[in-house]
Enzyme design. Structure first.
Site, PDB file in Angstrom:
ATOM      1  N   PRO A  88     -72.762 -25.346   7.877  1.00 19.46           N
ATOM      2  CA  PRO A  88     -71.596 -24.468   7.702  1.00 19.46           C
ATOM      3  C   PRO A  88     -70.486 -25.144   6.885  1.00 19.46           C
ATOM      4  CG  PRO A  88     -72.243 -24.582  10.026  1.00 19.46           C
ATOM      5  CD  PRO A  88     -73.020 -25.625   9.294  1.00 19.46           C
ATOM      6  N   GLU A 116     -75.005 -28.324  17.956  1.00 14.26           N
ATOM      7  CA  GLU A 116     -73.640 -28.313  17.406  1.00 14.26           C
ATOM      8  C   GLU A 116     -73.550 -28.981  16.044  1.00 14.26           C
ATOM      9  OE1 GLU A 116     -70.790 -26.559  18.474  1.00 14.26           O
ATOM     10  OE2 GLU A 116     -72.569 -25.701  19.424  1.00 14.26           O
ATOM     11  N   ARG A 153     -87.781 -15.742  -6.569  1.00 17.88           N
ATOM     12  CA  ARG A 153     -87.614 -14.527  -7.392  1.00 17.88           C
ATOM     13  C   ARG A 153     -87.302 -14.858  -8.846  1.00 17.88           C
ATOM     14  NH1 ARG A 153     -87.041  -9.733  -4.818  1.00 17.88           N
ATOM     15  NH2 ARG A 153     -86.011  -8.843  -6.624  1.00 17.88           N
ATOM     16  N   ASP A 168     -83.375  -7.499 -12.244  1.00 20.14           N
ATOM     17  CA  ASP A 168     -82.472  -8.335 -11.440  1.00 20.14           C
ATOM     18  C   ASP A 168     -81.410  -8.965 -12.333  1.00 20.14           C
ATOM     19  OD1 ASP A 168     -83.672  -7.816  -9.042  1.00 20.14           O
ATOM     20  OD2 ASP A 168     -84.454  -9.828  -8.715  1.00 20.14           O
TER      21      ASP A 168
HETATM   22  C1  9D3 Z   1     -67.007 -24.817  15.299  1.00 23.73           C
HETATM   23  C2  9D3 Z   1     -68.341 -25.409  15.451  1.00 23.73           C
HETATM   24  N1  9D3 Z   1     -69.394 -24.728  14.683  1.00 23.73           N
HETATM   25  C3  9D3 Z   1     -69.218 -24.930  13.215  1.00 23.73           C
HETATM   26  C4  9D3 Z   1     -68.938 -23.676  12.488  1.00 23.73           C
HETATM   27  C5  9D3 Z   1     -70.608 -25.334  15.173  1.00 23.73           C
HETATM   28  C6  9D3 Z   1     -71.843 -24.923  14.500  1.00 23.73           C
HETATM   29  C7  9D3 Z   1     -72.204 -23.593  14.426  1.00 23.73           C
HETATM   30  C8  9D3 Z   1     -73.407 -23.223  13.844  1.00 23.73           C
HETATM   31  C9  9D3 Z   1     -72.683 -25.875  13.980  1.00 23.73           C
HETATM   32  C10 9D3 Z   1     -73.883 -25.506  13.400  1.00 23.73           C
HETATM   33  C11 9D3 Z   1     -74.238 -24.172  13.354  1.00 23.73           C
HETATM   34  C12 9D3 Z   1     -75.536 -23.794  12.770  1.00 23.73           C
HETATM   35  N2  9D3 Z   1     -75.402 -23.268  11.383  1.00 23.73           N
HETATM   36  C13 9D3 Z   1     -76.070 -23.797  10.374  1.00 23.73           C
HETATM   37  O1  9D3 Z   1     -76.789 -24.761  10.574  1.00 23.73           O
HETATM   38  C14 9D3 Z   1     -75.876 -23.280   9.031  1.00 23.73           C
HETATM   39  C15 9D3 Z   1     -75.112 -22.184   8.528  1.00 23.73           C
HETATM   40  C16 9D3 Z   1     -74.258 -21.236   9.170  1.00 23.73           C
HETATM   41  O2  9D3 Z   1     -74.063 -21.221  10.397  1.00 23.73           O
HETATM   42  N3  9D3 Z   1     -73.644 -20.308   8.394  1.00 23.73           N
HETATM   43  C17 9D3 Z   1     -73.816 -20.236   7.041  1.00 23.73           C
HETATM   44  N4  9D3 Z   1     -74.581 -21.097   6.413  1.00 23.73           N
HETATM   45  C18 9D3 Z   1     -75.228 -22.054   7.146  1.00 23.73           C
HETATM   46  S1  9D3 Z   1     -76.226 -23.218   6.522  1.00 23.73           S
HETATM   47  C19 9D3 Z   1     -76.530 -23.902   7.990  1.00 23.73           C
END
Ligand code: 9D3
Length: 255
Positions: A88, A116, A153, A168
């Site tokens: 994220p 986490e 793609r 596309d």
């Molecule tokens: C506040 C704590 N969270 C961070 C936003 C903890 C957390 C949430 C979700 C930690 C890891 C995850 C798992 N998400 C992914 O591994 C992930 C992801 C996503 O959640 N949204 C958009 N792209 C991606 S790429 C990997």
């Protein structure tokens, strides 16, 4: 193009890549997916891949060792490939990034986290950190599949016919136009007459106009750097909408 994926849920990846465009591309040998189950790369006798966070707090953190061992295996076997961490905190994935990754040529390594997060020392093992958008998912598996799907793609021959790929890329910058198929009437709803007219020039113009209408409605932020032809169509569209608004016969608009 080879995709190597590190995950604790190999079945999730296997399930998706059997089907559709990705499944066909793998059958044809256009691409290859290799999955590394992180549980096979831990020395822990219970195949544990996570532990409590230093400093306290909720949830578990993935340990670095399984990632390190799996990557060592990958690097031993083959030429160095770009290593991408799905997270994220990463930079946003776009069609442009998909093209860049395709140009990596040989392939990429995709690291999926769960829980986490992953021990931050993983940063010493990766080249890039990528997110697919601003929403919270449960792990990197869906993002890895999103990335593989979009890159495949772009490979010539991966889609049923190359015309789909052309389409596309032609529609780049605007949303798609509406599609119809048989029957020509369903519960009183008719297919637009122009599509049955056989007038290909008129059809192309109608589709471009409807594409611009969708874009104006849902994604006005995309309407920039338009060609003079598109500007002409958009102006016409706007004056039609304005006229309807003044008559009070237009649906509410959000721009
Ligand atoms: C506040 C704590 N969270 C961070 C936003 C903890 C957390 C949430 C979700 C930690 C890891 C995850 C798992 N998400 C992914 O591994 C992930 C992801 C996503 O959640 N949204 C958009 N792209 C991606 S790429 C990997």
């Amino acid at each position: 193009m080879k995709f190597e994926i590190l995950t604790i849920f190999p079945e999730v990846i296997e399930c998706y890549i059997k089907h559709g465009v990705v499944g066909k591309a793998l059958e044809k040998g256009i691409a290859e997916v290799k999955i590394y189950n992180l549980r096979n790369y831990t020395r822990d006798k219970h195949k544990k891949v996570d532990d409590y966070p230093y400093g306290g707090g909720v949830g578990m953190v993935m340990q670095i060792e399984p990632f390190y061992n799996a990557l060592k295996q990958i690097k031993k076997d083959r030429k160095p490939r770009k290593v991408i961490l799905l997270s994220p905190q990463g930079k946003r994935f776009t069609q442009g990034v998909a093209k860049d990754f395709l140009e990596e040529g040989k392939g990429i390594v995709l690291i999926c986290g769960r829980y986490e997060g992953i021990d931050d020392r993983i940063k010493t093992l990766i080249d890039e950190e990528i997110s697919i958008g601003d929403y919270v998912l449960s792990g990197g598996e869906l993002p890895a599949l999103v990335i593989i799907d979009s890159i495949l793609r772009l490979i010539p021959g991966a889609l049923g016919d190359d015309l789909s790929a052309k389409e596309d890329s032609f529609m780049k910058g605007v949303l798609d136009y509406p599609h119809y198929t048989r029957p020509d009437e369903f519960k009183g709803m008719r297919v637009p007459e122009v599509l049955i007219s056989g007038d290909h020039k008129k059809i192309a113009l109608w589709r471009r106009k409807e594409a611009l209408r969708s874009t104006l409605n849902s994604r006005p932020d995309l309407l920039k750097n338009l060609s003079t032809d598109d500007m002409k169509i958009l102006k016409e569209l706007c004056s039609e909408i304005n006229k309807k608004i003044l008559e009070g016969s237009h649906e509410p608009v959000n721009y």
